[in-house]
Design an enzyme around this catalytic site. Structure first.
Site, PDB file in Angstrom:
ATOM      1  CG  ASP A   9      -0.293   0.184   2.530  1.00 37.57           C
ATOM      2  OD1 ASP A   9       0.958   0.232   2.575  1.00 37.57           O
ATOM      3  OD2 ASP A   9      -1.001   0.298   3.554  1.00 37.57           O
ATOM      4  CB  CYS A  66       1.175  -2.412   4.822  1.00 34.61           C
ATOM      5  SG  CYS A  66       1.086  -3.512   6.242  1.00 34.61           S
ATOM      6  CB  THR A  68       2.628  -2.587  10.986  1.00 32.12           C
ATOM      7  OG1 THR A  68       1.382  -3.049  10.431  1.00 32.12           O
ATOM      8  CG2 THR A  68       2.430  -1.229  11.638  1.00 32.12           C
ATOM      9  N   GLY A  69       3.221  -4.338   8.251  1.00 32.67           N
ATOM     10  CA  GLY A  69       3.195  -5.725   7.788  1.00 32.67           C
ATOM     11  C   GLY A  69       2.013  -6.486   8.379  1.00 32.67           C
ATOM     12  CG  HIS A  99      10.292 -24.840  12.112  1.00 38.73           C
ATOM     13  ND1 HIS A  99      10.485 -24.887  13.471  1.00 38.73           N
ATOM     14  CD2 HIS A  99      11.394 -25.401  11.557  1.00 38.73           C
ATOM     15  CE1 HIS A  99      11.655 -25.465  13.738  1.00 38.73           C
ATOM     16  NE2 HIS A  99      12.231 -25.770  12.582  1.00 38.73           N
ATOM     17  CG  HIS A 135       8.458 -28.989  10.466  1.00 40.75           C
ATOM     18  ND1 HIS A 135       8.242 -28.317  11.650  1.00 40.75           N
ATOM     19  CD2 HIS A 135       9.784 -29.278  10.435  1.00 40.75           C
ATOM     20  CE1 HIS A 135       9.381 -28.200  12.304  1.00 40.75           C
ATOM     21  NE2 HIS A 135      10.332 -28.775  11.585  1.00 40.75           N
TER      22      HIS A 135
END
Ligand code: RB5
Length: 149
Positions: A9, A66, A68-69, A99, A135
């Protein structure tokens, strides 16, 4: 060859531009899905655009940026089969791939500097999903079961 999509963004536009340049230099094929300027944009639009491309098999990996993510990761994780990780350090980036088999990396331009972001992306791309059955079992359990009919 891994095909990677990238999107942001307005809050992640500058970092996206720097990442595109670095990825290009590393020889990684990328599709830049926008934005194309710092004009205000809604992060879910871009998270959904990129995540649909992953779901449809157009891209194997994606990077979302963005402020903050966080918003990007919340939106991307609504898509079945998309495992988005918002990270701000190289260790978490590596673990998210090994993982959690994260196929989308979310970064915050207001959280990490450019140098750290490049190291995070490089570390994430260099890490391989660990195929240990424990996993694989856990990754399987990340998807919600079909509702009873
Ligand atoms: C936009 O100001 C900001 O809210 C957005 O980039 C992101 O940080 C949301 O999670």
């Amino acid at each position: 060859m891994t095909r990677l999509a990238i999107a942001s963004d307005h809050g992640g536009f500058k970092l996206k531009a720097a990442l595109c340049k670095a990825l290009d230099g590393w020889g990684v094929a990328i599709d830049d899905l926008g934005v194309d300027s710092t004009a205000s944009a809604d992060y879910p639009d871009y998270a959904h655009k990129l995540s649909s491309g992953i779901q449809q098999g157009r891209y194997s990996l994606g990077v979302l940026v963005c402020g903050t993510g966080i918003g990007m990761s919340i939106a991307a994780n609504k898509h079945p089969g998309v495992r988005a990780a918002a990270v701000s350090d190289p260790y978490s980036a590596r673990m998210s791939r090994e993982h959690n088999h994260a196929n989308v990396l979310c970064l915050g331009e207001r959280v990490v500097g450019e140098g750290l972001a490049l190291l995070i992306v490089r570390t994430w791309l260099d890490a391989a999903p660990d195929q240990d059955p424990r996993h694989l079992r856990r990754i399987d359990k990340l998807e919600l079961p079909d509702p009873p009919t």
